[in-house]
Enzyme design. Structure first.
Site, PDB file in Angstrom:
ATOM      1  CG  ASP A  67      -9.798  -4.322   6.347  1.00 41.14           C
ATOM      2  OD1 ASP A  67     -10.370  -5.114   5.565  1.00 41.14           O
ATOM      3  OD2 ASP A  67      -9.538  -4.582   7.535  1.00 41.14           O
TER       4      ASP A  67
ATOM      5  CB  SER B  77      -3.071  -7.621  10.020  1.00 40.74           C
ATOM      6  OG  SER B  77      -1.925  -7.190   9.320  1.00 40.74           O
TER       7      SER B  77
ATOM      8  N   GLY C   2       0.799  -1.222   0.000  1.00 45.07           N
ATOM      9  CA  GLY C   2       0.000   0.000   0.000  1.00 45.07           C
ATOM     10  C   GLY C   2       0.830   1.268   0.000  1.00 45.07           C
TER      11      GLY C   2
HETATM   12  N1  LIG Z   1     -10.383  -7.471   7.233  1.00 43.83           N
HETATM   13  C1  LIG Z   1     -10.203  -8.261   8.395  1.00 43.83           C
HETATM   14  C2  LIG Z   1      -9.952  -7.444   9.618  1.00 43.83           C
HETATM   15  C3  LIG Z   1      -8.540  -7.027   9.801  1.00 43.83           C
HETATM   16  N2  LIG Z   1      -8.437  -6.212  10.979  1.00 43.83           N
HETATM   17  C4  LIG Z   1      -8.272  -6.885  12.249  1.00 43.83           C
HETATM   18  C5  LIG Z   1      -8.272  -5.913  13.389  1.00 43.83           C
HETATM   19  C6  LIG Z   1      -7.947  -6.552  14.725  1.00 43.83           C
HETATM   20  C7  LIG Z   1      -6.761  -7.434  14.696  1.00 43.83           C
HETATM   21  N3  LIG Z   1      -6.400  -8.020  15.952  1.00 43.83           N
HETATM   22  C8  LIG Z   1      -6.740  -8.402  13.557  1.00 43.83           C
HETATM   23  C9  LIG Z   1      -7.093  -7.792  12.225  1.00 43.83           C
END
Ligand SMILES: NCCCN[C@H]1CC[C@H](N)CC1
Length: 292
Positions: free
Chosen positions: A159, A161, A141
């Site tokens: 969005d 991790s 990104g």
């Molecule tokens: N698109 C999937 C969600 C990704 N975001 C999350 C937020 C919280 C985290 N502990 C893991 C990924």
């Protein structure tokens, strides 16, 4: 480890580990960037795990995907161009495509295996890739934004991790500066912003980096996602200098959007009241984050 249970053990939430009963492991692989696993849980449907961290479950993904998408998209009057950084499972794309004003949806996901695995095991989530307005880029990104022209997007959704792993750079000021540059005046960024119970120091760093970078408004919202650590997840809502954005009172409410998608697949979580309520913070968080 208890046989038959998946425990989400991580140095990012020391001393605690949410666990889910495993019926069957459906996929295990290793991409260029991370370990990828899918398992059938007893009570949360299928679960996507990256490097041992729960990314989504079929049962509660609606909360995260709907909030991270509609909080920004309902805050700008007529969103047309949207960029998603991360989001390789396709859930955010599915939610963005509910907005009829949107003409162009770009996505930049670093790990192609996440896209392939989601299409194979989570068709109800990967359906987002089917929208003709979507252009898929597999790559970093940061590089994508460096090559992006200035002032293109109405909304950028990050969005990601967690900060340990491939998404580390997406929590730092240089990245936020690239996002601000890619947004039009008054454009909005919404990022995944961890948990006020677990990550207050990280959140304070993100807030200060955003306050230095985004000259419009900077707000923190949060919601409940049972299978995320501490059962909550936050979002940073930022706008660039330009038309003021009142994040707490959506000017483009989802209820007003005549979209036939609504009839086929009604929203499970987001509505305008949840939108407004999501910006209400407990005392300790308000003190640490402040508000403007
Ligand atoms: N698109 C999937 C969600 C990704 N975001 C999350 C937020 C919280 C985290 N502990 C893991 C990924």
């Amino acid at each position: 480890v208890i046989p038959g249970w998946f425990a989400e053990i991580s140095p990012m939430w020391p001393g605690e580990a949410h666990s889910l009963k495993v019926e069957k492991v459906l996929f295990q692989g290793k991409s260029k960037y991370q370990d990828v696993m899918v398992f059938q849980s007893l009570t949360y449907g299928k679960v996507l795990v990256l490097d041992g961290v729960i990314q989504l479950t079929e049962r509660d993904e609606c909360a995260y995907q709907e909030m991270i998408t509609h909080l920004p998209l309902c805050s700008v009057p007529n969103p047309r161009k949207v960029l998603v950084i991360g989001g390789g499972d396709g859930g955010v794309l599915r939610e963005v495509s509910r907005h009829m004003s949107v003409e162009q949806i770009d996505i930049c996901e670093i790990d192609g295996m996440v896209i392939d695995v989601s299409k194979q095991y989570f068709p109800e989530i990967a359906v987002g890739f089917d929208d003709p307005r979507v252009t898929v880029n597999v790559g970093d990104g940061v590089a994508f934004l460096r090559e992006s022209p200035e002032g293109v997007y109405d909304v950028v959704i990050v969005d990601s991790s967690d900060p340990i792993g491939p998404a580390e750079e997406l929590f730092k000021k240089p990245f936020f500066e690239l996002v601000a540059r890619a947004l039009r005046p008054g454009g909005v960024m919404c990022t995944q912003a961890e948990s006020i119970w677990l990550h207050m120091p990280i959140i304070e760093d993100i807030v200060s980096a955003c306050r230095q970078t985004f000259k419009g408004s900077v707000n923190y919202a949060w919601t409940t996602v049972p299978t995320y650590p501490s059962g909550v997840i936050g979002f940073m809502l930022c706008s660039t200098e330009g038309p003021a954005v009142d994040f707490q009172h959506p000017i483009n409410p989802i209820e007003k959007q005549e979209s036939n998608v609504e009839l086929q697949r009604p929203l499970k979580f987001y509505n305008s009241e949840m939108h407004t309520a999501s910006f209400c913070l407990p005392a300790f968080a308000r003190r640490a984050i402040g508000s403007n």
